[in-house]
Write a protein that holds these residues in place. Structure first.
Motif, short mmCIF file in Angstrom:
data_model
loop_
_atom_site.label_atom_id
_atom_site.label_comp_id
_atom_site.label_asym_id
_atom_site.label_seq_id
_atom_site.Cartn_x
_atom_site.Cartn_y
_atom_site.Cartn_z
N PHE A 178 0.91 -1.32 -0.03
CA PHE A 178 0.16 -0.24 0.00
C PHE A 178 0.98 1.35 -0.21
O PHE A 178 0.44 2.23 -0.38
N ARG A 185 7.56 -11.29 0.87
CA ARG A 185 6.76 -12.38 0.00
C ARG A 185 5.31 -11.50 -0.20
O ARG A 185 5.48 -10.18 0.53
N GLU A 189 5.41 -6.84 5.22
CA GLU A 189 5.70 -5.31 5.09
C GLU A 189 6.76 -4.71 4.51
O GLU A 189 7.86 -5.36 4.10
N ARG A 233 12.90 1.37 7.93
CA ARG A 233 11.34 1.34 7.98
C ARG A 233 10.89 2.37 9.04
O ARG A 233 11.76 2.81 9.87
N LYS B 111 15.24 -12.60 15.16
CA LYS B 111 15.31 -12.03 13.89
C LYS B 111 16.19 -13.01 13.03
O LYS B 111 16.57 -12.57 11.99
N TYR B 113 16.60 -15.66 10.21
CA TYR B 113 15.74 -16.22 9.06
C TYR B 113 15.73 -17.91 9.24
O TYR B 113 14.74 -18.28 9.00
N HIS B 117 12.31 -20.34 9.48
CA HIS B 117 12.07 -20.95 8.25
C HIS B 117 12.14 -22.69 8.76
O HIS B 117 11.31 -23.53 8.38
N ASP B 145 8.01 -7.74 20.70
CA ASP B 145 8.59 -6.78 19.58
C ASP B 145 7.29 -6.74 18.55
O ASP B 145 7.37 -7.70 17.59
N ARG B 147 7.13 -4.91 15.81
CA ARG B 147 7.72 -4.74 14.50
C ARG B 147 8.48 -5.88 13.96
O ARG B 147 9.06 -5.59 12.86
N ASN B 148 8.63 -6.81 14.65
CA ASN B 148 9.65 -8.19 14.06
C ASN B 148 8.72 -8.63 12.98
O ASN B 148 7.91 -9.45 13.02
N PHE B 149 9.43 -8.30 11.57
CA PHE B 149 8.63 -8.77 10.29
C PHE B 149 8.77 -10.08 10.26
O PHE B 149 7.93 -10.74 9.61
N ASP B 153 5.56 -12.51 9.09
CA ASP B 153 5.67 -13.13 8.11
C ASP B 153 5.31 -14.62 8.10
O ASP B 153 4.56 -15.47 7.49
N TYR B 154 5.86 -15.11 9.22
CA TYR B 154 5.62 -16.41 9.87
C TYR B 154 4.14 -16.67 10.06
O TYR B 154 3.46 -17.45 9.54
N ARG B 156 1.60 -14.91 8.53
CA ARG B 156 1.02 -14.83 7.45
C ARG B 156 1.16 -16.29 6.62
O ARG B 156 0.33 -16.78 6.02
N SER B 182 0.75 3.54 17.33
CA SER B 182 1.93 3.96 16.30
C SER B 182 2.85 2.68 15.94
O SER B 182 4.09 2.70 15.91
N TYR B 184 3.53 0.59 12.66
CA TYR B 184 3.57 0.83 10.99
C TYR B 184 3.06 -0.90 10.59
O TYR B 184 2.37 -0.76 9.71
N SER B 185 3.64 -1.60 11.48
CA SER B 185 3.35 -3.04 11.04
C SER B 185 1.96 -3.33 11.09
O SER B 185 1.51 -4.24 10.31
N TRP B 187 -0.59 -1.00 10.94
CA TRP B 187 -1.15 -0.60 9.73
C TRP B 187 -1.20 -1.18 8.39
O TRP B 187 -1.92 -1.52 7.62
N HIS B 188 0.18 -1.68 8.30
CA HIS B 188 0.55 -2.47 7.04
C HIS B 188 -0.35 -3.60 6.93
O HIS B 188 -0.88 -3.60 5.84
#
Lengths: 333, 319
Positions: A178, A185, A189, A233, B111, B113, B117, B145, B147-149, B153-154, B156, B182, B184-185, B187-188
């Motif tokens: 967005f 992926r 984000e 970010r 964090k 990867y 996985h 945390d 914001r831990n993308f 992702d996991y 998702r 506040s 961002y993750s 909102w995304h």
């Protein structure tokens, strides 16, 4: 209830120039310390580490201690004869990250024939899935970083036709968010590192039309903080490596002038370790080759005349990209 | 090295540390040598298997060791499949141990990867996976945390695998935003749940408007607002209303660049008809140049576009 901006404060006594000699020594020594703790414990990322160090040296017009032959020999021994992929170091497993790094190093030294190139192409092609995405290795992790590695490796070998490029583009396009950014992926984000991978990918495949240029360039220039540094970010701390991911992406989008170059230079200079040489992620932290490359490469994009020109798509010296006659797409007004 | 502060130490401390490091390095090199040189296609050494877990807890980025563990699991899986229920129980026990191992390694480094996985791979090979447990684990990590993308992702991947209703997803998103506006993750994440239409856009605008008006200096929600404004389903009435609200807010917060920027989005190509607002856009960009000189390159580009439009209009009038 004002939000406090996450940032750092630049101390007044920072170096005012790039300490080239110290950085060159830092990198040269780093690769010689077989028995040093730092070096010995990071064998699992060795070939990529070599790429960071050797590219930094090349951009600083300095030769490494190892000969071209020694470097090629090391990489050759890391190639898996069966899959064709290249590992981080001897006995470790092949992975697309190290396969790209290996090919980049050999391109810099004009020595591609040291390895089995058909094997590399076979390996990359074997990692593409039906949705166009790429796995990092045979164990199935999917990420847009690997899409970038795949097309960058093949473009350097002039073998992009070995994969389904259209499907690969479709996958990367499906990772657009967005905010105009890209994630690892679909629906992940946006993150400046992954934005670089996706914008770089689209630059190599000549498909920058996929990008929402204004939205993305805006998001990228909003990464600059009052300290001058860039974060990866929103609401994150600045870090020298984002000087590269953000800046190279803005360069490819033709929007480098949307950030304050002088303020960023000051931040990057502040991240130098004046004793050991090398750059750290932030002022006062421990320096390493990864941040040293991205500090130097960012200085190149910012026009520092003592650094060789770097190509923003490949993070390699421009003269190497010219020699290979590659013309990754760039947006210009 | 990310975020590792350089610490000054005395010569004595340094020598002691070096000695310790040499010991650690020797142990690491001996360990990894032992595991990798003894690697076989159809059998494995249980001592090496245990050793690899120790090394991974200390450093989960040694990707080849995760691969080694997967190979071992597959060897066992094959053997188990020949042994019916008893075999399956053994496999489950093994995979549960892998889940435990990744949980430990993620605690040390959330964090990595490789750890995430490996966890996903283990779940995919699990004959009887406990999905609820995985969702709880994600919530636990996001509470530590948000914001831990990797964790987002996991989560998702899990959602893609087992499916979850839009209502549940919206509730989850509301919970995350209520925990922290506040973020961002969050909102995304919200932006990925559905494409906005005439029915849903009103609520989203209200939600994000509430966030930016609560704390205009908090940047996250503004990005979401820009996205909502770019949606063609937004009615002209709503836009005009928002413009008025922004001007009121600006009186309270005259130095907030985000308010002025939002006025630019509203009055520019994103939302309201450009023609009505072209003069005001010039004024907005001039204000942004004062408020946010860091990004003056961007504002000057847009200012020029706005000024060119005015010139064009005047030209058109003359002829």
């Amino acid at each position: 209830m004002a939000t406090v901006i996450k940032d750092i404060e630049i101390q007044p006594n920072i170096p005012i120039s790039v300490l080239f000699e110290k950085h060159a020594n830092f990198i040269k020594e780093y690769g010689q310390k077989e028995n040093s703790y730092e070096y010995g414990m990071t064998d699992y990322l060795r070939v990529s580490g070599m790429f960071w160090g050797l590219t930094a040296l090349e951009l600083m017009n300095t030769l490494p201690k190892q000969s071209k032959g020694e470097i090629a020999e090391y990489i050759k021994n890391c190639q898996d004869p069966e899959s064709g992929g290249i590992s981080a170091c001897l006995q470790h497993d092949p992975h697309i990250l190290h396969t790209l790094s290996a090919v980049q190093i050999l391109c810099i030294y004009d020595n591609l024939n040291a390895i089995d190139l058909d094997g590399v192409v076979r390996y990359i092609a074997s990692l593409q899935l039906s949705d166009g995405s790429f796995m990092g290795d045979k164990w199935g992790e999917v990420d847009t970083r690997f899409s970038f590695c795949a097309v960058a490796t093949l473009a350097l070998l002039n073998k992009l036709n070995a994969i389904d490029v259209n499907q690969a583009v479709e996958f990367v396009a499906s990772c657009k968010n967005f905010d105009g950014g890209f994630g690892s992926r679909p629906l992940s984000e946006s993150h400046a590192g992954l934005i670089y991978c996706c914008v770089g990918f689209l630059s190599i495949t000549n498909r920058l039309d996929v990008v929402d240029r204004d939205t993305l360039a805006w998001w990228l220039c909003e990464r600059q903080l009052p300290s001058g540094g860039l974060n990866g970010r929103p609401e994150k701390l600045p870090d020298v490596c984002y000087s590269w991911w953000v800046l190279s992406s803005l360069s490819i989008l033709g929007r480098l002038h949307w950030i304050d170059a002088e303020a960023l230079k000051k931040f990057i200079l502040a991240c130098q370790d004046t004793e050991t040489g090398g750059f750290a992620d932030r002022p006062g932290d421990v320096a390493d080759p990864f941040h040293t490359l991205f500090g130097i490469a960012a200085m190149s994009l910012l026009g520092h005349e003592s650094v060789q020109k770097v190509n923003p798509t490949f993070c390699m010296p421009q003269h190497v990209i010219d020699r290979l006659q590659l013309k990754p797409q760039m947006m210009i007004d | 090295m990310h975020g590792r502060l350089k610490v000054r130490t005395s010569e004595e401390q340094k020598a002691l540390k070096e000695k310790e490091q040499q010991k650690k390095l020797a142990a690491y090199q001996a360990g990894i040598q032992k595991i990798l040189s003894g690697r076989k296609k159809d059998s494995y050494d249980s001592e090496c298997f245990a050793l690899s877990a120790q090394l991974l807890i200390a450093n989960p980025d040694i990707y080849t060791l995760w691969n080694y563990r997967k190979e071992v699991i597959l060897i066992e899986k094959e053997a188990c499949e020949e042994n019916g229920t008893e075999g399956e129980e053994k496999l489950i026990k093994l995979l549960e141990a892998e889940l435990k191992l990744t949980e430990q390694s993620l605690l040390a480094n959330p964090k990595s990867y490789g750890s995430w996985h490996h966890r996903y791979w283990s779940m995919m090979n699990h004959p009887n996976p406990n999905w609820a447990n995985e969702f709880n684990l994600c919530t636990k990590y996001l509470n530590m945390d948000d914001r831990n993308f990797h964790c987002w992702d996991y989560r998702r991947l899990l959602v893609n695998k087992i499916g979850i209703s839009l209502e549940d997803e919206l509730n989850f998103s509301n919970d995350r935003l209520n925990a922290n506006f506040s973020n961002y993750s969050s909102w995304h994440y919200r932006s990925t749940l559905r494409s906005l239409d005439e029915d849903s856009i009103g609520y989203e605008l209200k939600l994000v408007q509430n966030a930016v008006f609560t704390d205009p200096s908090d940047t996250s929600a503004w990005f979401y607002l820009r996205w909502v404004l770019s949606n063609p389903a937004l009615t002209k009435d709503r836009k005009t209303e928002l413009m008025e609200a922004l001007e009121q807010l600006e009186e309270l917060e005259p130095n907030c660049k985000w308010i002025v920027m939002a006025k630019c989005w509203l009055s520019g190509s994103l939302a309201l008809n450009d023609k009505d607002y072209v003069d005001r856009r010039v004024e907005f960009y001039k204000r942004l140049l004062e408020l946010d000189p860091t990004r003056k390159g961007q504002y000057l580009d847009y200012l020029k576009i706005a000024e060119d439009k005015i010139k064009q209009r005047e030209c058109d009038r003359k002829f």
